[in-house]
Design an enzyme around this catalytic site. Structure first.
Site, short mmCIF file in Angstrom:
data_model
loop_
_atom_site.label_atom_id
_atom_site.label_comp_id
_atom_site.label_asym_id
_atom_site.label_seq_id
_atom_site.Cartn_x
_atom_site.Cartn_y
_atom_site.Cartn_z
CD GLN A 58 1.87 -6.34 2.27
OE1 GLN A 58 2.28 -7.06 1.37
NE2 GLN A 58 2.02 -5.03 2.22
CB SER A 104 -4.50 -1.79 1.57
OG SER A 104 -3.31 -1.63 0.86
CD GLU A 107 4.12 -4.24 -1.84
OE1 GLU A 107 4.21 -3.11 -1.31
OE2 GLU A 107 3.06 -4.87 -1.88
#
Lengths: 419, 405
Positions: free
Chosen positions: A130, A133, A249
């Site tokens: 993923q 960030s 999540e």
């Protein structure tokens, strides 16, 4: 109010337990040390084991049948988790793919994307990561700067850097959140892409953590070309797509605390090995409090499950489970190391690994402070934090981050009026 | 798995809320603090009418035959409004009377006779780690029950007994785990109501000086053999819990296990009541944090306040989750009830400690004044924390169970 298995759930549990009895000899051991995290052979064994679990119907439990799943609910997923723990074998390797990214593809992906990707993901043939960030966009996720420039052929060129990307060093694909339109406020101009990790221009660099091992990575994208078929959920609609991932999540973290191995019995067992500690009032008080927190979490997750099975969507308050989990585990690590002494910090010690891992986990999925803001505002209804960038075009934001900087849109007044 | 409430449970809770809403307890509590205890409303008639006394008494003995979880739903409502209703001291007594098949059950369930549970020491072999030792440093002698057959003499002292003032019948647990019923008016019984830090909770020191009573034993007549029943204080929590575990089968239930179970029923009720109180303080704090402006902003928009209130919410929700555990364990996994009820009490107590102080803090100076409501909740937190074994004992029991596993 009934916590017991329904007859159907009990039958399912028997079935799962039976399968595990039959196959657990083929499972790799459970490792939670630095050596385990860095051993390529071990990772390969875990992938193969995920494939076996998928064949046995123990992976993708909540995925629809048409994508190779079992079409069952979150309660059955917890039954599987509990039975895996009981059998003492590891679960799936690609928790992020199966728990968060797969469901996002199922919700927003095209038919082609689903057909191409969900099968190999489920069986552990292709692990996913993923890429949300960035160095400048952590808990403020909508601040991502990775750019996706539209090309003449309808495709996009990606440029930028991602960070804290779990499993990127052995992932085949990832979901990238990138900016397609900088001239609108930051939440509106993003798009989600599927990125093959072996595409030209992708560089993955391991990020060593406090424990010394590297299960997180930095990912650099240098003019990486992706075709239009890689867009997930529509151009400029990336925030909505990302929210789906974040919802899953929360669910994964909220329901998975036991899966992380942070349970009261494990910690108490380590302490009980020291007869002095068992009688020590301070130790007893501490483990009593830690144990109470972790027991509460188990039943909090059952409450969440009950709500989910009645069709409710996990709310932001699920984030509180992570706060409790991490802080209780930090307290347990401190307590155990106090009792066992410096031996607990030995490189091969499971406690050393846990103690080193936890400070970073505090900010995973959003820092505790941002979680508290979100929950305070959305659950308790408290007035919002001032958000100076809310109505500002992304391309103007850099001015705001300079000392004394301001923009002319009057964002502050708008925020004040809204509050 | 289904943790939602049944329609009957929703109704019970709504009915309790409705009953309690008729009383202006908080207003009265302010006046009571100034020495006017008589200002407090008498909630007993309403409780009697609502049938709360019979919640844990089986239908065959004239009660409603509901579970501890149902009683906890009511306790949560009493805790929300600090209702000075004899509930906490009542329910464990009724559980024992019912298990013993006592003839007075029907009168108790009808609210004609109000019993109170007189706890002694916590069950099991834990070094008493509780904070309620009686006045001063000397630990007074816990009640002993002497005499063969039905007629017994009870001697000893129990300090800070909730809901003892005004009770008609004492259900006394002796140090050996046996139980006796003593009329509150019998010779040798002294019930001394003591000054209350929390005026909404009635407590008394109970002294028994050879008072005559009747032995209570479990219904099926299978009293534990002499060896175990007389060495109750030396038995492990595991052994007592094991008895409790078999109690649902009915065959091997001992008086001692019933007495131990009553202890944990009380812990669960304290936990539920406390969760209700935390809920109210959180609502007060949130309301104020939205209305009070400082430096041009509502104070709830500041992280310092927002984060403190989400911490209250976190502790509240964790405690509430443990209420489900305790309620479920009592019915479906009795061997876990001691752990579950202790954990619930520990979590809820810690939550209220935090919430009551936070509530004062969020209100600023005004929250610390005599006129404000916030101190009433703080007083509730302070006294309750130290009753029935105290909060510390509950936490220690969690540790005991975990370290023994």
């Amino acid at each position: 109010m009934d916590l017991n298995d329904t007859p159907e759930q009990a039958a399912y549990r028997v079935k799962v337990r039976g399968w595990l009895e039959q196959h657990k000899a083929e499972a790799p051991e459970v490792r939670s040390t630095r050596a385990g995290a860095e051993d390529a052979g071990y990772l390969q064994a875990r992938r193969a084991w995920q494939g076996k679990l998928a064949e046995g119907g123990l992976a993708g439990v909540t995925w629809p049948h048409e994508f190779g799943g079992q079409g069952l609910g979150p309660i059955e997923q917890v039954v599987v988790n509990q039975e895996l723990g009981r059998a003492g074998v590891p679960g799936i390797l690609d928790v992020i793919g199966l728990g968060m990214l797969g469901p996002c593809l199922i919700a927003h992906g095209t038919d082609e994307q689903k057909t191409r990707h969900l099968g190999p993901m489920l069986h552990g043939d292709e692990v996913w990561c993923q890429m949300f960030s960035e160095p400048g966009a952590g808990s403020d996720l909508a601040a991502v700067q990775t750019r996706a420039r539209a090309e003449d052929d309808g495709g996009f060129a990606l440029n930028g850097q991602k960070v804290w990307t779990t499993n990127a060093h052995f992932a085949s694909f990832g979901l990238v959140l990138a900016r397609t339109n900088p001239d609108v406020p930051k939440h509106k101009g993003m798009t989600m892409f599927i990125l093959p990790m072996d595409a030209p221009g992708v560089t993955v660099r391991g990020l060593r953590q406090i424990s010394g091992e590297a299960e997180f990575n930095e990912v650099f994208m240098d003019d990486v070309r992706v075709g239009p078929e890689m867009v997930v959920g529509g151009v400029d609609n990336g925030w909505g797509t990302a929210l789906t991932v974040l919802m899953y999540e929360r669910l994964t973290i909220g329901l998975g605390s036991e899966g992380l191995g942070y349970n009261a019995q494990r910690f108490a067992r380590a302490l009980a090995a020291d007869p002095g500690a068992v009688k020590d009032k301070a130790v007893r008080k501490a483990i009593g409090e830690i144990g109470t927190d972790l027991l509460a979490l188990r039943f909090a997750s059952y409450r969440t499950l009950s709500a989910l099975s009645q069709g409710q969507i996990p709310g932001p308050e699920s984030g509180l489970a992570k706060v409790t989990t991490v802080n209780a585990a930090i307290a347990a690590g401190d307590l155990i190391a106090d009792v066992l002494g410096p031996d607990a910090l030995d490189e091969d010690s499971e406690w050393s690994y846990m103690i080193s891992f936890l400070p970073g986990l505090k900010s995973a999925g959003g820092t505790e402070q941002i979680l508290r803001n979100t929950i305070g505002e959305r659950v308790l209804g408290l007035p919002p934090e001032p958000r100076l960038d809310k109505a500002v075009a992304f391309s103007e934001l850099a001015k705001l981050s300079r000392p004394g900087g301001s923009v002319s849109s009057g964002a502050e007044e708008k925020e004040g009026a809204a509050a | 798995m289904d943790l939602s409430l049944t329609d009957e449970q929703e109704f019970l809770r709504e009915a309790a809320r409705g009953t309690l809403s008729r009383f202006k307890v908080i207003e009265a509590a302010h006046e009571a603090l100034d020495g006017g205890l008589e200002k407090l409303p008498d909630l007993w008639p309403a409780a009697r009418e609502a049938g709360w006394a019979g919640l844990l008494i089986s239908e065959e003995h004239g009660g409603a035959g509901l579970g501890v979880f149902d009683a906890m739903l009511v306790a949560e409502e009493t805790g929300r409004v600090l209702a000075p209703v004899p509930f906490l001291g009542l329910l464990p007594a009724t559980a024992i009377l019912d298990a013993a098949g006592d003839a007075r059950c029907a009168a108790v369930a009808a609210g004609e006779l109000r019993p109170v549970w007189i706890p002694t020491r916590p069950p099991g072999d834990l070094e008493p780690n509780w904070t309620v030792d009686g006045p001063g440093v000397a630990r007074p002698a816990a009640p002993t029950i002497e005499g063969d057959g039905d007629a017994v003499r009870v001697t000893g002292h129990a300090a800070y007994v909730p809901d003892a003032p005004g009770a008609d019948l004492l259900v006394v647990v002796g140090v050996d785990g046996t139980v006796a019923a003593v009329d509150a008016g019998a010779d040798g019984v002294t019930i001394e109501q003591v000054v209350r830090y929390d005026v909404t909770r009635a407590v008394a020191h109970v002294t028994l000086d050879g008072a005559q009573g009747v032995r209570l034993a479990v219904d099926d007549g299978v009293v534990a053999d002499a060896a175990t029943s007389t060495s109750g204080a030396a038995r492990s929590t595991e052994a007592v819990a094991a008895d409790a575990a078999t109690s649902t089968s009915g065959a091997a239930r001992s008086t001692e296990a019933v007495a131990a179970d009553a202890w944990y029923v009380a812990q669960a009720l304290v936990a539920a009541e406390t969760v209700g109180t935390v809920q109210t303080t959180l609502e007060m704090s949130v309301q104020y944090a939205k209305e009070r402006f400082t430096f041009g902003r509502a104070i709830g928009s500041y992280q310092a306040i927002k984060h403190e209130l989400t911490e209250v919410l976190r502790r509240l929700e964790n405690s509430r989750s443990l209420l489900f555990y305790a309620g479920w364990a009592r019915d479906s996994a009795p061997e876990e009830f001691a752990l579950a009820a202790s954990a619930a009490r520990s979590a809820a107590g810690a939550a209220l400690d935090f919430a009551a102080r936070s509530n004062i803090n969020v209100h600023g100076g005004i929250g610390a004044t005599w006129e404000h409501d916030a101190p009433l909740y703080f007083r509730r937190a302070q006294l309750t924390r130290r009753l029935i074994g105290g909060h510390g004992d509950a936490t220690d029991r969690v540790a005991e169970r975990l370290l023994a596993a």
